[in-house]
Write an enzyme that holds these catalytic residues in place. Structure first.
Site, short mmCIF file in Angstrom:
data_model
loop_
_atom_site.label_atom_id
_atom_site.label_comp_id
_atom_site.label_asym_id
_atom_site.label_seq_id
_atom_site.Cartn_x
_atom_site.Cartn_y
_atom_site.Cartn_z
N GLY A 96 -67.51 22.12 -14.82
CA GLY A 96 -66.31 21.35 -15.15
C GLY A 96 -66.72 20.12 -15.93
N GLN A 117 -66.12 11.77 -19.55
CA GLN A 117 -67.58 11.97 -19.46
C GLN A 117 -68.24 12.06 -20.83
OE1 GLN A 117 -67.11 15.34 -16.41
NE2 GLN A 117 -69.06 14.43 -15.85
N CYS A 155 -72.49 15.96 -10.13
CA CYS A 155 -71.72 15.57 -11.31
C CYS A 155 -72.69 15.33 -12.47
CB CYS A 155 -70.95 14.29 -11.00
SG CYS A 155 -69.98 13.68 -12.39
N LEU A 156 -72.32 15.83 -13.64
CA LEU A 156 -73.18 15.66 -14.82
C LEU A 156 -73.33 14.18 -15.18
CD1 LEU A 156 -71.80 18.59 -16.99
CD2 LEU A 156 -73.91 18.56 -15.63
N HIS A 207 -62.25 17.08 -8.35
CA HIS A 207 -63.37 16.29 -8.89
C HIS A 207 -63.08 15.88 -10.35
CE1 HIS A 207 -67.91 15.61 -9.38
NE2 HIS A 207 -67.44 15.55 -10.62
N GLU A 208 -62.65 16.85 -11.17
CA GLU A 208 -62.43 16.55 -12.59
C GLU A 208 -61.21 15.65 -12.80
OE1 GLU A 208 -64.84 17.12 -14.41
OE2 GLU A 208 -65.84 18.58 -13.14
N HIS A 226 -62.01 12.06 -12.37
CA HIS A 226 -62.63 11.43 -13.55
C HIS A 226 -61.58 10.77 -14.45
CE1 HIS A 226 -66.91 12.31 -13.42
NE2 HIS A 226 -66.71 13.59 -13.20
NI NI Z 1 -68.11 14.90 -12.45
#
Ligand code: NI
Length: 168
Positions: free
Chosen positions: A46, A51, A94-95, A136-137, A140
């Site tokens: 995701g 991000q 998370c990236l 989660h997304e 963000h």
């Molecule tokens: Ni994330």
């Protein structure tokens, strides 16, 4: 298509509240392709627009049937959780938050309202792991990272680690 830079904690762009998308044009479609490519390159399941430094309400999530087969993804534009039920605890990473995974308490089921690339409105109800990814997304888009859901102790340990890396 091109791979975009993924911003990492503690970059302030990850904390900005994102803006609603009103224009559904080729630029948006191109951005979605770039986000999917960036997500799979990372690799991740995701990715939210903040991000890659864009404060707009857009997420891309992996919906591949299996790991080996063809990759499938969907973009959700202006996604919003309109219903939720139950709780679950599952491991997240998370990236934008390197070198950390932790159990996070989330809703078990969610219903998300969103628009597709043509601006059509849809609703999606799901549960378990995919519900975690969506929560989660969507977090963000509101400047929230999964570490914000951890205990203050765990969070401060992570912050100290990051400070050490940045000092190097
Ligand atoms: Ni994330």
């Amino acid at each position: 298509m091109s791979i975009q830079k993924i911003y990492q904690y503690p970059d302030s762009v990850l904390r900005k509240k994102s803006e609603k998308i009103a224009t559904f044009d080729n630029g948006l479609a191109k951005l979605v392709e770039d986000m999917a490519e960036t997500m799979y390159d990372a690799p991740g399941i995701g990715l939210a627009a903040p991000q890659i430094g864009k404060s707009i309400k857009l997420i891309v999530v992996d919906i591949s049937e299996d790991q080996e087969g063809e990759k499938k993804y969907m973009p959700l534009i202006n996604p919003e959780i309109i219903n939720h039920e139950g709780t679950q605890l599952d491991e997240e990473g998370c990236l934008s938050v390197p070198e950390l995974t932790a159990n996070v308490k989330r809703n078990l089921k969610v219903t998300v309202a969103y628009q597709d690339l043509q601006g059509q409105a849809h609703e999606l109800s799901t549960e378990d792991r995919f519900a975690v990814v969506l929560q989660h997304e969507i977090d963000h888009l509101n400047g929230i990272l999964f570490i914000d859901h951890l205990s203050p102790l765990k969070r401060s340990l992570y912050k100290k680690k990051v400070k050490k890396w940045l000092a190097k």
